[in-house]
Design an enzyme around this catalytic site. Sequence first.
Site, PDB file in Angstrom:
ATOM      1  N   HIS A 131       0.855  -1.200   0.000  1.00 11.86           N
ATOM      2  CA  HIS A 131       0.000   0.000   0.000  1.00 11.86           C
ATOM      3  C   HIS A 131       0.881   1.236   0.000  1.00 11.86           C
ATOM      4  O   HIS A 131       2.092   1.156   0.224  1.00 11.86           O
ATOM      5  CB  HIS A 131      -0.968  -0.015   1.200  1.00 11.86           C
ATOM      6  CG  HIS A 131      -0.307   0.066   2.541  1.00 11.86           C
ATOM      7  ND1 HIS A 131       0.561  -0.888   3.012  1.00 11.86           N
ATOM      8  CD2 HIS A 131      -0.391   1.011   3.516  1.00 11.86           C
ATOM      9  CE1 HIS A 131       0.974  -0.545   4.221  1.00 11.86           C
ATOM     10  NE2 HIS A 131       0.420   0.611   4.552  1.00 11.86           N
ATOM     11  N   HIS A 159       1.404   3.869   1.879  1.00 10.97           N
ATOM     12  CA  HIS A 159       1.922   4.627   3.014  1.00 10.97           C
ATOM     13  C   HIS A 159       3.448   4.576   2.898  1.00 10.97           C
ATOM     14  O   HIS A 159       4.024   3.521   2.647  1.00 10.97           O
ATOM     15  CB  HIS A 159       1.449   4.026   4.347  1.00 10.97           C
ATOM     16  CG  HIS A 159       0.037   4.411   4.705  1.00 10.97           C
ATOM     17  ND1 HIS A 159      -0.773   3.639   5.515  1.00 10.97           N
ATOM     18  CD2 HIS A 159      -0.704   5.512   4.366  1.00 10.97           C
ATOM     19  CE1 HIS A 159      -1.954   4.244   5.642  1.00 10.97           C
ATOM     20  NE2 HIS A 159      -1.939   5.364   4.956  1.00 10.97           N
ATOM     21  N   ASP A 212       6.099   4.430   4.618  1.00  6.47           N
ATOM     22  CA  ASP A 212       7.007   3.486   5.273  1.00  6.47           C
ATOM     23  C   ASP A 212       7.098   2.161   4.520  1.00  6.47           C
ATOM     24  O   ASP A 212       7.999   1.369   4.768  1.00  6.47           O
ATOM     25  CB  ASP A 212       6.612   3.254   6.745  1.00  6.47           C
ATOM     26  CG  ASP A 212       5.154   2.880   6.925  1.00  6.47           C
ATOM     27  OD1 ASP A 212       4.299   3.460   6.225  1.00  6.47           O
ATOM     28  OD2 ASP A 212       4.857   2.006   7.763  1.00  6.47           O
ATOM     29  N   HIS A 213       6.179   1.929   3.558  1.00  8.29           N
ATOM     30  CA  HIS A 213       6.211   0.682   2.796  1.00  8.29           C
ATOM     31  C   HIS A 213       6.814   0.829   1.400  1.00  8.29           C
ATOM     32  O   HIS A 213       6.990  -0.171   0.715  1.00  8.29           O
ATOM     33  CB  HIS A 213       4.803   0.079   2.700  1.00  8.29           C
ATOM     34  CG  HIS A 213       4.326  -0.459   4.014  1.00  8.29           C
ATOM     35  ND1 HIS A 213       4.244  -1.804   4.286  1.00  8.29           N
ATOM     36  CD2 HIS A 213       3.961   0.166   5.155  1.00  8.29           C
ATOM     37  CE1 HIS A 213       3.824  -1.978   5.539  1.00  8.29           C
ATOM     38  NE2 HIS A 213       3.638  -0.796   6.077  1.00  8.29           N
ATOM     39  N   HIS A 250      -7.132  -2.129   4.961  1.00 11.29           N
ATOM     40  CA  HIS A 250      -6.393  -1.131   5.720  1.00 11.29           C
ATOM     41  C   HIS A 250      -7.116   0.216   5.581  1.00 11.29           C
ATOM     42  O   HIS A 250      -8.196   0.272   5.001  1.00 11.29           O
ATOM     43  CB  HIS A 250      -4.953  -1.077   5.184  1.00 11.29           C
ATOM     44  CG  HIS A 250      -3.980  -0.335   6.049  1.00 11.29           C
ATOM     45  ND1 HIS A 250      -3.968  -0.444   7.417  1.00 11.29           N
ATOM     46  CD2 HIS A 250      -2.976   0.541   5.735  1.00 11.29           C
ATOM     47  CE1 HIS A 250      -2.998   0.320   7.901  1.00 11.29           C
ATOM     48  NE2 HIS A 250      -2.386   0.929   6.902  1.00 11.29           N
ATOM     49  N   ASP A 283      -0.364  -4.122   5.523  1.00 18.81           N
ATOM     50  CA  ASP A 283      -0.985  -3.789   6.787  1.00 18.81           C
ATOM     51  C   ASP A 283      -2.482  -4.045   6.630  1.00 18.81           C
ATOM     52  O   ASP A 283      -3.073  -3.594   5.650  1.00 18.81           O
ATOM     53  CB  ASP A 283      -0.790  -2.318   7.100  1.00 18.81           C
ATOM     54  CG  ASP A 283       0.663  -1.929   7.317  1.00 18.81           C
ATOM     55  OD1 ASP A 283       1.548  -2.771   7.220  1.00 18.81           O
ATOM     56  OD2 ASP A 283       0.924  -0.745   7.548  1.00 18.81           O
ATOM     57  N   HIS A 308       5.864  -6.057  11.930  1.00 16.78           N
ATOM     58  CA  HIS A 308       5.197  -4.745  11.881  1.00 16.78           C
ATOM     59  C   HIS A 308       4.744  -4.293  13.271  1.00 16.78           C
ATOM     60  O   HIS A 308       3.636  -3.794  13.469  1.00 16.78           O
ATOM     61  CB  HIS A 308       4.000  -4.766  10.913  1.00 16.78           C
ATOM     62  CG  HIS A 308       3.630  -3.389  10.426  1.00 16.78           C
ATOM     63  ND1 HIS A 308       2.690  -2.611  11.052  1.00 16.78           N
ATOM     64  CD2 HIS A 308       4.097  -2.652   9.393  1.00 16.78           C
ATOM     65  CE1 HIS A 308       2.580  -1.458  10.400  1.00 16.78           C
ATOM     66  NE2 HIS A 308       3.424  -1.452   9.397  1.00 16.78           N
TER      67      HIS A 308
END
Lengths: 305, 305
Positions: free
Chosen positions: A62, A64, A66-67, A143, A214, A272
């Site tokens: 996804h 976001h 941080d990914h 998510h 996530d 995570h």
Amino acid sequence: MQTEIIPLGTGAAIPVSDRHLPAMALIHDGHVLLFDCGEGTQFQLLRAGIKSLRIEAIFITHLHGDHYFGLLGLISTFTLLGRSTPLTLVGPAGIQTIMCAMPGFDQAHLPFELTYKELHEGFTREVVVETEAYTVEARPIEHRIQAVGYRFQERSRPGRLDPDRARALGVADVKDFARLKAGKPVKLGGGHVVRPEEVVGPERRGVSFAYVTDTRPCAGGVELARGADLLYHEATFTSELYERAIETGHSTAIEAATVAREAGARRLLLGHFSARYTDPSVFIEEARTVFQNTEVAEELKRYPI
Amino acid sequence: MQTEIIPLGTGAAIPVSDRHLPAMALIHDGHVLLFDCGEGTQFQLLRAGIKSLRIEAIFITHLHGDHYFGLLGLISTFTLLGRSTPLTLVGPAGIQTIMCAMPGFDQAHLPFELTYKELHEGFTREVVVETEAYTVEARPIEHRIQAVGYRFQERSRPGRLDPDRARALGVADVKDFARLKAGKPVKLGGGHVVRPEEVVGPERRGVSFAYVTDTRPCAGGVELARGADLLYHEATFTSELYERAIETGHSTAIEAATVAREAGARRLLLGHFSARYTDPSVFIEEARTVFQNTEVAEELKRYPI
């Protein structure tokens, strides 16, 4: 045919000194797949001794940061190293637009072919990569924004032929051995027929790995993990913070374990973890009340599948 | 008033396991400035024990990814941590467009005020940040694309007042002490005048630091480093690869040392070493033939200025 995974980052969005941002390498027979690519992934690949140029496909769950922020540095490094082999980048709709907005990331500036595969909101299941040796399947998970889980599935391989037994039955010609291995019967000189099941062992089942983060516990996650040899599932919180898990679209350790049990997975790896947890053993304790074969993912450790 | 710099990344574009991507923290009286922000800078800040929320301004030299990709993760972390204090981001023209193309990076999505200051091709000198305590000045330097060097200059402070000497001359009133400290004469009861130079020491010169990378040796670099207490100058290559330095818009160690000597800098720190060099002592040996007070920048070491 050895398959192993190597967690490169097991932290959640806020960096802590002993956990890196989300990324997971899978190595199958020398081929490397990468699931998520948080900031710093290229350094973790170096530390793990994985040659980043061997990565053939990257699967982003996804959008976001941080990914996926690590994609920028990793792809820049590919360019600096003069990569020439193609790369497939799979992710939610929008990933190509974001990447191409960065200077130097459009196809015209790359020395290798970069193919995007975007999964659009509303898709239910898609095989996103397919080779002679394996497939990778994507399904939607749940998510706060569109998110996708993945399953690596090694193809099953024909059983082993027992040459002594075949010879004892009168098979002598190399071509007949090949026919039997391919599952076809062979008619010998005297009219006698040798059937493949007489000389070939059972089909060898390919191994499977599900990468689910996530997400809230959800049907997509369960389907991806169905009978999987190894399931990596996020466990951002322990059940004490169940409400927070719901609010933020994450899972607790018990919920991750419940997915593993429902799916009939063989092993569960948790990761995570929220930055607030310094001792991951709490996740294990919780999860094992539901699913015994659970471990905490350790960064840079190699997990054979 | 202590000022120190902490190199966070001393590598060049291609990551190596023992050197990080370009970034340099400067701490002045608890305020933090950041020069460049390569991928992974937020982790290096953690390792250095520097609270990233204290960063007040970030200065980007140029828009090659190894110098700014870390901005994405760092600013995301600011958002996750609920930063409310303003941040200034200084860099070459185009930086705002790039940043705002990433989801969540436009002002509407940030919980703090982010002010961009872009330096346009053709500028010659600009004071980009100015506080009561210091200024930061930018000048163009010479790379393959537009690049900017920076100089931190602490403001000079009034000299120290000698209270015993003032009292001996008859000064007693607190207000008169303040007047003298502010550089004004004081008329005492008997009509006698005490002049500030009688009781106040010389003005205390502010310290200065120049950050000059990536560049060929150039006039902008020399001006930024003029009389500086500390000059950080890139030395991507040794002179053996002089031709390569010219081709790629970088400097050799000897060229960096020549800039330091021409500028009359007090100390020289070298960094931005090409990944091909495993032993940085070769840079020192070369540079010291021209400028003795040279060191190799060590990551996470604190250098008082």
